[in-house]
Design a protein around this motif. Structure first.
Motif, PDB file in Angstrom:
ATOM      1  N   ARG A 159     -15.966   9.733  15.291  1.00 42.97           N
ATOM      2  CA  ARG A 159     -14.623   9.838  15.607  1.00 42.97           C
ATOM      3  C   ARG A 159     -13.563   8.527  15.084  1.00 42.97           C
ATOM      4  O   ARG A 159     -12.659   8.812  14.904  1.00 42.97           O
ATOM      5  N   TRP A 160     -14.549   7.562  14.562  1.00 46.58           N
ATOM      6  CA  TRP A 160     -13.801   6.256  14.188  1.00 46.58           C
ATOM      7  C   TRP A 160     -13.426   6.583  12.707  1.00 46.58           C
ATOM      8  O   TRP A 160     -12.254   6.227  12.379  1.00 46.58           O
ATOM      9  N   TRP A 161     -14.188   7.167  12.023  1.00 40.71           N
ATOM     10  CA  TRP A 161     -13.804   7.640  10.596  1.00 40.71           C
ATOM     11  C   TRP A 161     -12.533   8.528  10.724  1.00 40.71           C
ATOM     12  O   TRP A 161     -12.086   8.589   9.670  1.00 40.71           O
ATOM     13  N   ILE A 162     -12.654   9.588  11.504  1.00 43.42           N
ATOM     14  CA  ILE A 162     -11.471  10.383  11.647  1.00 43.42           C
ATOM     15  C   ILE A 162     -10.198   9.701  11.903  1.00 43.42           C
ATOM     16  O   ILE A 162      -9.123   9.864  11.250  1.00 43.42           O
ATOM     17  N   PHE A 163     -10.277   8.675  12.928  1.00 42.45           N
ATOM     18  CA  PHE A 163      -9.230   8.017  13.523  1.00 42.45           C
ATOM     19  C   PHE A 163      -8.735   7.055  12.063  1.00 42.45           C
ATOM     20  O   PHE A 163      -7.277   7.013  11.692  1.00 42.45           O
ATOM     21  N   GLY A 164      -9.655   6.263  11.503  1.00 39.90           N
ATOM     22  CA  GLY A 164      -9.166   5.484  10.138  1.00 39.90           C
ATOM     23  C   GLY A 164      -8.697   6.379   9.177  1.00 39.90           C
ATOM     24  O   GLY A 164      -7.778   5.865   8.559  1.00 39.90           O
ATOM     25  N   THR A 165      -9.342   7.515   8.807  1.00 37.75           N
ATOM     26  CA  THR A 165      -8.883   8.080   7.411  1.00 37.75           C
ATOM     27  C   THR A 165      -7.465   8.701   7.807  1.00 37.75           C
ATOM     28  O   THR A 165      -6.424   8.549   6.897  1.00 37.75           O
ATOM     29  N   LEU A 166      -6.857   9.140   8.871  1.00 42.22           N
ATOM     30  CA  LEU A 166      -5.899   9.684   9.356  1.00 42.22           C
ATOM     31  C   LEU A 166      -4.680   8.432   9.372  1.00 42.22           C
ATOM     32  O   LEU A 166      -3.467   8.661   8.816  1.00 42.22           O
ATOM     33  N   THR A 167      -5.232   7.328   9.831  1.00 47.20           N
ATOM     34  CA  THR A 167      -4.228   6.130   9.701  1.00 47.20           C
ATOM     35  C   THR A 167      -3.866   5.687   8.611  1.00 47.20           C
ATOM     36  O   THR A 167      -2.650   5.299   8.209  1.00 47.20           O
ATOM     37  N   VAL A 168      -4.937   5.680   7.729  1.00 51.10           N
ATOM     38  CA  VAL A 168      -4.589   5.236   6.051  1.00 51.10           C
ATOM     39  C   VAL A 168      -3.914   6.374   5.547  1.00 51.10           C
ATOM     40  O   VAL A 168      -3.135   5.893   4.774  1.00 51.10           O
ATOM     41  N   THR A 169      -4.213   7.649   5.747  1.00 51.45           N
ATOM     42  CA  THR A 169      -3.389   8.569   5.294  1.00 51.45           C
ATOM     43  C   THR A 169      -1.832   8.350   5.480  1.00 51.45           C
ATOM     44  O   THR A 169      -0.906   8.419   4.874  1.00 51.45           O
ATOM     45  N   GLY A 170      -1.455   8.076   6.758  1.00 52.44           N
ATOM     46  CA  GLY A 170      -0.092   8.002   7.178  1.00 52.44           C
ATOM     47  C   GLY A 170       0.414   6.703   6.588  1.00 52.44           C
ATOM     48  O   GLY A 170       1.692   6.696   6.103  1.00 52.44           O
ATOM     49  N   ILE A 171      -0.332   5.836   6.420  1.00 53.89           N
ATOM     50  CA  ILE A 171       0.166   4.347   5.682  1.00 53.89           C
ATOM     51  C   ILE A 171       0.453   4.690   4.273  1.00 53.89           C
ATOM     52  O   ILE A 171       1.576   4.486   3.669  1.00 53.89           O
ATOM     53  N   LEU A 172      -0.340   5.679   3.448  1.00 50.91           N
ATOM     54  CA  LEU A 172      -0.104   5.613   2.157  1.00 50.91           C
ATOM     55  C   LEU A 172       1.013   6.931   2.115  1.00 50.91           C
ATOM     56  O   LEU A 172       1.869   6.556   1.071  1.00 50.91           O
TER      57      LEU A 172
END
Length: 429
Positions: A61-74
């Motif tokens: 769950r934390w990997w999913i949350f972190g990856t999508l957050t970074v995707t949003g930033i980029l």
């Protein structure tokens, strides 16, 4: 665009269209394949190799949350700062729109690839059509300067749609509703070039990528009158679910775009998508084509409540991703939601044929999102890979169309600016 596609003046003129149509169709498919290959490589790195190296499960769950957050930033940084700003907000445009300037394409392609790889719940439809249309119009203006820009637009849109859906039929059905096809001249003459482009695009896709858009479900078989009742009820229920997304879309878009800049809006969207992904699991991420096959094949392993959760999470993710500014299309995620709605129905009432239930759900959701009856019928039958559902779907679509026709489209239209108030200097004497 105000330019119209003039009818061919002779058989020779029609035949000459075949050469640019073939080239544009093949080129459109190659661009789609290239984008998909790059996105899949990055996706494998982000969601398979890197978690394994970190000792984490892919669905952590934390990997999913972190990856999508970074995707949003980029994506937010690209839309905010990169030249071209990734083109217009796709929430404000249809599948086929005015050609973009070539300088916009690098930023648009980059945001599309990052979004697809990062797990954003949008498909490639709108951006890849926009990229191919811009390239085709530019190339044809150099190689065949006498061809109208609208002709290049038609060829690229048809070639891309043929490649995405794996058949030129989808392009033909969509193009029959375009007003440019109903001016002077025969419809077939106008469809000739786009059909050649769609056919070459879909053939190129099959030869190089072998796309499969259908889920593995039992064949429907012989239609029965009671199936019409159950399919209609499923379609209406799925359409009501779609209306939730439809009426939430514009207000949520307004809220996101009240934020200071696209970076803040899309980053916040990535955070929200990360939370939703952590709740619904990895199956609720990405454009949804591979995930719908997984969902259909593992439906028996989910409770009814579990299927409802997956379907609702995907619905909310689609609205958030489309409203906050991610570049992508809404048709493929809508297909996943339709599959989920059909599986919920068969979980509650196992006697309903699963293929018919899924086709009805897909029909309703695609109708809400695209407002195109031909595409909705096509996707409903294609997703279950069974044309025997078409007689029922052709009747089910009648009440569904009556329900959806009076509703707003899932496109945000800019509000007209108020007229300036007269001042002492401008007020009439």
């Amino acid at each position: 665009m105000t330019t119209t596609l003039s009818p061919p003046r002779s058989t020779r003129t029609v035949a000459k269209q075949a050469i640019p149509a073939l080239l544009v169709g093949v080129g459109s498919a190659l661009v789609l394949i290239a984008v998909s290959v790059v996105a899949n490589k990055i996706e494998h790195f982000l969601w398979n190799w890197l978690p394994d190296e970190c000792g984490l499960a892919e669905d952590n769950r934390w990997w999913i949350f972190g990856t999508l957050t970074v995707t949003g930033i980029l994506v937010g940084l690209i839309v905010w700062k990169m030249s071209g700003h990734a083109g217009p907000d796709p929430a404000t445009t249809g599948l086929v729109a005015t050609p973009l300037k070539p300088r916009i394409l690098p930023s648009l392609a980059l945001t599309l690839i990052i979004g697809l790889a990062g797990g954003v719940s949008l498909g490639p439809e709108n951006p890849i059509v926009a990229i191919n249309v811009a390239l085709a119009v530019w190339v044809l203006s150099k190689a065949w300067p006498k061809l109208p820009p609208m002709f290049g637009l038609m060829l690229a849109a048809a070639g891309t749609i043929g490649a995405m859906f794996g058949t030129p039929v989808a392009a033909a059905l969509l193009f029959t509703e375009m007003k440019e096809m109903h001016s002077d001249g025969q419809l077939w003459d106008k469809l000739f070039g786009p059909l050649v482009a769609a056919g070459s695009g879909s053939l190129t896709m099959y030869l190089l990528a072998s796309p499969v858009l259908s889920v593995n479900v039992p064949a429907y078989g012989t239609p029965h009158w009671m199936d019409l009742v159950s399919a209609t009820v499923i379609g209406i229920a799925a359409m009501l679910l779609g209306f939730v997304a439809l009426y939430a879309f514009e207000p949520l878009h307004w809220l996101f775009h009240k934020l200071p800049n696209p970076f803040v809006a899309i980053t916040l969207g990535g955070v929200v998508l990360g939370v939703l992904g952590a709740i619904g699991g990895k199956i609720t991420l990405f454009k949804g084509l591979d995930e719908m096959k997984e969902l259909a094949s593992t439906a028996s392993q989910h409770t009814t409540q579990g299927l409802v959760l997956i379907t609702v999470v995907k619905l909310v993710a689609l609205v958030v991703a489309g409203a906050c500014g991610f570049r992508g299309g809404r048709i493929f995620p809508a297909v996943f939601i339709g599959v989920g709605a059909g599986l919920v129905a068969t979980s509650l009432f196992p006697s309903i044929p699963v293929g018919l239930a899924i086709a009805s759900g897909v029909l309703a959701l695609v109708l809400v999102v695209s407002r195109d009856g031909w595409l909705a019928l096509f996707m409903g039958a294609t997703v279950v890979g069974d044309v025997s559902v078409l007689p029922v779907l052709c009747l089910v679509i009648l009440p569904l169309w009556l329900l959806v026709a009076a509703r707003p489209e899932m496109i945000v239209k800019p509000k007209p600016k108020p007229d300036p108030q007269p001042t002492e200097e401008t007020a009439p004497a």
